[in-house]
Each structure stands twice: as structure tokens, then as C-alpha cells.
Scaffold this motif. Structure first.
Motif, PDB file in Angstrom:
ATOM      1  N   ARG A 101     -14.065 -15.624   2.838  1.00  0.00           N
ATOM      2  CA  ARG A 101     -14.562 -14.572   3.733  1.00  0.00           C
ATOM      3  C   ARG A 101     -16.036 -14.760   4.041  1.00  0.00           C
ATOM      4  N   PHE A 102     -16.801 -15.156   3.037  1.00  0.00           N
ATOM      5  CA  PHE A 102     -18.241 -15.354   3.242  1.00  0.00           C
ATOM      6  C   PHE A 102     -18.488 -16.521   4.202  1.00  0.00           C
ATOM      7  N   GLY A 103     -17.743 -17.610   3.992  1.00  0.00           N
ATOM      8  CA  GLY A 103     -17.874 -18.750   4.883  1.00  0.00           C
ATOM      9  C   GLY A 103     -17.451 -18.405   6.303  1.00  0.00           C
ATOM     10  N   ALA A 104     -16.399 -17.606   6.425  1.00  0.00           N
ATOM     11  CA  ALA A 104     -15.896 -17.229   7.752  1.00  0.00           C
ATOM     12  C   ALA A 104     -16.909 -16.368   8.498  1.00  0.00           C
ATOM     13  N   MET A 105     -17.583 -15.460   7.790  1.00  0.00           N
ATOM     14  CA  MET A 105     -18.594 -14.618   8.443  1.00  0.00           C
ATOM     15  C   MET A 105     -19.783 -15.454   8.906  1.00  0.00           C
ATOM     16  N   GLU A 126     -12.748 -14.995  -7.632  1.00  0.00           N
ATOM     17  CA  GLU A 126     -11.651 -14.184  -7.073  1.00  0.00           C
ATOM     18  C   GLU A 126     -12.172 -13.307  -5.938  1.00  0.00           C
ATOM     19  N   ASP A 127     -11.475 -13.338  -4.805  1.00  0.00           N
ATOM     20  CA  ASP A 127     -11.867 -12.518  -3.655  1.00  0.00           C
ATOM     21  C   ASP A 127     -11.525 -11.063  -3.934  1.00  0.00           C
ATOM     22  N   LYS A 128     -12.502 -10.200  -3.845  1.00  0.00           N
ATOM     23  CA  LYS A 128     -12.317  -8.788  -4.168  1.00  0.00           C
ATOM     24  C   LYS A 128     -12.371  -7.912  -2.923  1.00  0.00           C
ATOM     25  N   CYS A 129     -11.579  -6.839  -2.940  1.00  0.00           N
ATOM     26  CA  CYS A 129     -11.679  -5.835  -1.886  1.00  0.00           C
ATOM     27  C   CYS A 129     -12.912  -4.978  -2.134  1.00  0.00           C
ATOM     28  N   LEU A 130     -13.400  -4.336  -1.098  1.00  0.00           N
ATOM     29  CA  LEU A 130     -14.470  -3.355  -1.269  1.00  0.00           C
ATOM     30  C   LEU A 130     -13.871  -2.140  -1.960  1.00  0.00           C
ATOM     31  N   ASP A 131     -14.290  -1.887  -3.183  1.00  0.00           N
ATOM     32  CA  ASP A 131     -13.724  -0.788  -3.972  1.00  0.00           C
ATOM     33  C   ASP A 131     -14.727  -0.385  -5.049  1.00  0.00           C
ATOM     34  N   ILE A 190     -18.248  -9.649  13.206  1.00  0.00           N
ATOM     35  CA  ILE A 190     -18.400  -9.941  11.773  1.00  0.00           C
ATOM     36  C   ILE A 190     -17.424  -9.108  10.950  1.00  0.00           C
ATOM     37  N   GLY A 191     -17.317  -7.830  11.274  1.00  0.00           N
ATOM     38  CA  GLY A 191     -16.389  -6.966  10.547  1.00  0.00           C
ATOM     39  C   GLY A 191     -14.949  -7.398  10.731  1.00  0.00           C
ATOM     40  N   LEU A 192     -14.591  -7.759  11.956  1.00  0.00           N
ATOM     41  CA  LEU A 192     -13.228  -8.198  12.241  1.00  0.00           C
ATOM     42  C   LEU A 192     -12.905  -9.480  11.481  1.00  0.00           C
ATOM     43  N   THR A 193     -13.870 -10.384  11.433  1.00  0.00           N
ATOM     44  CA  THR A 193     -13.685 -11.636  10.684  1.00  0.00           C
ATOM     45  C   THR A 193     -13.453 -11.360   9.204  1.00  0.00           C
ATOM     46  N   PHE A 194     -14.274 -10.476   8.640  1.00  0.00           N
ATOM     47  CA  PHE A 194     -14.153 -10.119   7.222  1.00  0.00           C
ATOM     48  C   PHE A 194     -12.764  -9.550   6.927  1.00  0.00           C
ATOM     49  N   VAL A 195     -12.311  -8.639   7.762  1.00  0.00           N
ATOM     50  CA  VAL A 195     -11.024  -7.969   7.535  1.00  0.00           C
ATOM     51  C   VAL A 195      -9.857  -8.936   7.689  1.00  0.00           C
ATOM     52  N   LEU A 196      -9.846  -9.716   8.764  1.00  0.00           N
ATOM     53  CA  LEU A 196      -8.727 -10.626   9.018  1.00  0.00           C
ATOM     54  C   LEU A 196      -8.578 -11.672   7.916  1.00  0.00           C
ATOM     55  N   VAL A 197      -9.683 -12.290   7.527  1.00  0.00           N
ATOM     56  CA  VAL A 197      -9.617 -13.299   6.458  1.00  0.00           C
ATOM     57  C   VAL A 197      -9.250 -12.630   5.130  1.00  0.00           C
ATOM     58  N   GLY A 198      -9.756 -11.425   4.913  1.00  0.00           N
ATOM     59  CA  GLY A 198      -9.479 -10.704   3.675  1.00  0.00           C
ATOM     60  C   GLY A 198      -8.018 -10.384   3.470  1.00  0.00           C
ATOM     61  N   PHE A 199      -7.289 -10.172   4.556  1.00  0.00           N
ATOM     62  CA  PHE A 199      -5.858  -9.902   4.444  1.00  0.00           C
ATOM     63  C   PHE A 199      -5.114 -11.062   3.787  1.00  0.00           C
ATOM     64  N   PHE A 200      -5.644 -12.281   3.925  1.00  0.00           N
ATOM     65  CA  PHE A 200      -4.994 -13.472   3.361  1.00  0.00           C
ATOM     66  C   PHE A 200      -5.558 -13.876   1.997  1.00  0.00           C
ATOM     67  N   MET A 229      -5.919   0.692  -0.229  1.00  0.00           N
ATOM     68  CA  MET A 229      -7.260   0.110  -0.239  1.00  0.00           C
ATOM     69  C   MET A 229      -7.374  -1.009   0.796  1.00  0.00           C
ATOM     70  N   ALA A 230      -6.271  -1.738   0.998  1.00  0.00           N
ATOM     71  CA  ALA A 230      -6.281  -2.793   2.002  1.00  0.00           C
ATOM     72  C   ALA A 230      -6.490  -2.210   3.392  1.00  0.00           C
ATOM     73  N   MET A 231      -5.838  -1.101   3.672  1.00  0.00           N
ATOM     74  CA  MET A 231      -6.009  -0.453   4.977  1.00  0.00           C
ATOM     75  C   MET A 231      -7.414   0.126   5.131  1.00  0.00           C
ATOM     76  N   LYS A 232      -7.971   0.567   4.024  1.00  0.00           N
ATOM     77  CA  LYS A 232      -9.309   1.144   4.069  1.00  0.00           C
ATOM     78  C   LYS A 232     -10.350   0.103   4.443  1.00  0.00           C
ATOM     79  N   GLN A 233     -10.028  -1.175   4.195  1.00  0.00           N
ATOM     80  CA  GLN A 233     -10.968  -2.244   4.550  1.00  0.00           C
ATOM     81  C   GLN A 233     -11.236  -2.295   6.058  1.00  0.00           C
ATOM     82  N   LEU A 234     -10.327  -1.700   6.843  1.00  0.00           N
ATOM     83  CA  LEU A 234     -10.507  -1.656   8.294  1.00  0.00           C
ATOM     84  C   LEU A 234     -11.779  -0.916   8.686  1.00  0.00           C
ATOM     85  N   LEU A 235     -12.264  -0.052   7.799  1.00  0.00           N
ATOM     86  CA  LEU A 235     -13.501   0.692   8.076  1.00  0.00           C
ATOM     87  C   LEU A 235     -14.712  -0.237   8.139  1.00  0.00           C
ATOM     88  N   VAL A 236     -14.532  -1.471   7.653  1.00  0.00           N
ATOM     89  CA  VAL A 236     -15.629  -2.443   7.734  1.00  0.00           C
ATOM     90  C   VAL A 236     -15.981  -2.722   9.197  1.00  0.00           C
TER      91      VAL A 236
END
Length: 287
Positions: free
Chosen positions: A49-53, A111-116, A186-196, A204-211
Motif C-alpha cells: 500500500r505504501f509503495g502504491a501510494m 503485516e499489512d494492517k487496517c486502520l484500527d 491517494i485515498g482510493l489507491t490505499f483502499v483498493l490495494v488494502g482490500f487485497f 472495519m474493512a468497509m470503514k477503510q472507505l472513509l480514507v
């Protein structure tokens, strides 16, 4: 082959290809390509996700820099073909995020973590800092590159008085709208890559859309902070010989605004730091 070996190899391959491509297209000079390779490799190696952003910010900004080059050449006193960036610009625009991503990797073991915030306030705030970082960088670049091409009259952000194109701190409606769009990318990139790449509960996964709305605001905020700093702490003057706005005082230069305290790189760094901190705090409260 273990993930600990695969991800760094993928990171090096992506970074090598992007660096070579950017050098050939004059988006980066040699020092910029070398430092870009190192920075991008670290980003992708510690978190996709960091590389994608970083990649989303760099590729979109580089593309926009090349749009309307002839008009920009007439306005920008420091114009470079292709918008070539050197190692200093690369580090000022990605160094903070690189440090944050390495700290996160050390805390999470890769490990890739969700915002929580309930799971970890520290990790959430650090990820928020990276989101704010690239939203600011992208917002500032899009605002500048699109704003200078618009037919809008630039106005100094501190007084709203009309100023010449290229004046530090000069803003346009089109440029500010561009900053919003840049942040949302940037937010869209973070969310889309994060889903994978992340594993968290459905809620919590749906809440990431607030990014996405958060990064949109961060893009605008970063652009505004950059403009405020540019209008007050960065010198702008009109050179009667070159017939352009310049960033240094001189015998043929009439001052428009600002003090000679910060240069463009320093303004970018301060605006990135402030936006990263504010976005970090927002992430802790939202998530």
C-alpha cells in the motif's frame, strides 16, 4: 519461496523499471532516479500500500508536469524539460513517508494492517501520517500544474489580491479543485490495494472507505498550507529582464510577496510534516 524474500525482489523489480522509465523520460535526473529507486524499493518492500501510494503520487504528478510545457516554460523561471527532479526533491517529497513506513514495518513484522485505533493507536497514526504525506504532495503538485494552465486569475492566498502566474502563494479555483482530486487518488489507491493485502473484519474493512474523503481533504489542506507558507516565508518577485516571477531578490526584481526564509523544498517539507501530523490525528479519531 518465502514472502520475506519475494516482496523485496518484487519491490526492486518495480522500482528499477519505474526509475529507468522516469530517467529516460526526463521526469528524474540521474541522482533522482537513483534515490527514487532506493526510496520506492523500501516502500514496496515494507508494504504494498505504501509503495502504491508513492507510485500513484509520482506517476500522476509527473504526467501533469508534462502537460502544457510551452505555457509553463513562459511562466516558470525554474522550468526544466519534463519537470526533472533531483535527489533533493525526491527525498524532500518522500523521505518522511519512508521513515514512517520502516517504523510501521518494524512494529508489524511486515503485516499489512487496517486502520484500527482499538488494535493500535500508534500504527493507525503512523499509517495516517503516510496517507497525509502523499495526499499533500499530490495535492500541491496537481494544484500547481493544473492551476497555472487555467484561465482563472491567481490570487495571493493571504490577501486575495490578484498576482502574476507563478507567484508563490497564488491560488486559483481550478487549482484548489485539482488538489481535492489529487488527494482522493491517494485515498482510493490505499483502499483498493488494502482490500487485497489486509485482513480485518468486514465492518472495519468497509470503514477503510472513509480514507477517501479524508485524503481528499488532506490534499486540499496540504495545498493550502503550502500556499500560505509560500506567500509569507518564500520570496516572490517580478524580474523586468526575464519578464518572469522569480524566487530570489535582485537589482532588476520587484518584490511581490514573502520573505526569503524558506526555499521551495523547505516549503514542501514543512507542509508535508504539518499535513501528515493532522491526518495522523484525524485517523486516530475516525478509526
Amino acid at each position: 519461496m518465502e514472502k520475506t524474500l519475494i516482496q523485496p525482489l518484487i519491490a526492486m523489480l518495480i522500482s528499477f523499471l519505474i526509475s529507468i522509465r522516469s530517467y529516460r523520460r526526463k521526469s528524474l535526473d540521474f541522482s533522482g532516479a537513483l534515490s527514487g529507486f532506493i526510496v520506492m524499493t523500501i516502500h514496496f518492500a515494507v508494504g504494498y500500500r505504501f509503495g502504491a501510494m508513492l507510485l500513484a503520487s509520482f506517476l500522476t504528478s509527473s504526467k501533469l508536469t508534462k502537460v502544457g510545457e510551452e505555457k509553463k516554460r513562459r511562466v516558470d523561471a525554474d522550468f526544466k524539460e519534463g519537470g526533472q527532479r533531483n535527489w533533493i526533491q525526491v527525498l524532500f517529497n518522500s523521505g518522511v513517508a519512508t521513515v514512517l513506513s520502516v517504523i510501521i514495518w518494524n512494529l508489524t513484522g511486515g503485516e499489512d494492517k487496517c486502520l484500527d485505533s482499538k488494535e493500535s493507536v500508534l500504527i493507525t497514526s503512523l499509517i495516517g501520517g503516510i496517507i497525509g504525506h502523499y495526499s499533500c504532495c499530490n495535492g500541491d503538485t496537481w494544484s500547481s500544474e493544473i492551476g497555472v494552465l487555467s484561465d482563472d486569475q491567481p490570487r495571493l492566498i493571504t490577501t486575495f489580491k490578484p498576482v502574476r502566474r507563478g507567484t508563490n502563494g497564488g491560488v486559483t479555483k481550478t487549482g484548489l479543485l485539482a488538489a481535492l482530486a489529487a488527494g482522493s487518488v491517494i485515498g482510493l489507491t490505499f483502499v483498493l490495494v488494502g482490500f487485497f493485502t489486509t485482513r480485518c473484519s468486514t465492518g472495519m474493512a468497509m470503514k477503510q472507505l472513509l480514507v477517501i474523503p479524508l485524503s481528499t481533504v488532506a490534499g486540499l489542506l496540504g495545498s493550502i498550507i503550502d500556499s500560505l507558507l509560500g506567500a509569507t516565508l518564500q520570496f516572490s518577485g517580478f524580474c523586468s529582464v526575464r519578464n518572469k516571477v522569480v524566487g530570489k531578490p535582485g537589482p532588476t526584481v520587484k518584490k511581490i510577496s514573502g520573505l526569503s526564509i524558506l526555499d521551495n523544498n523547505a516549503v514542501n517539507l514543512v507542509s508535508v510534516l504539518l499535513t501528515a501530523v493532522l491526518t495522523s490525528i484525524a485517523c486516530v479519531y475516525i478509526f
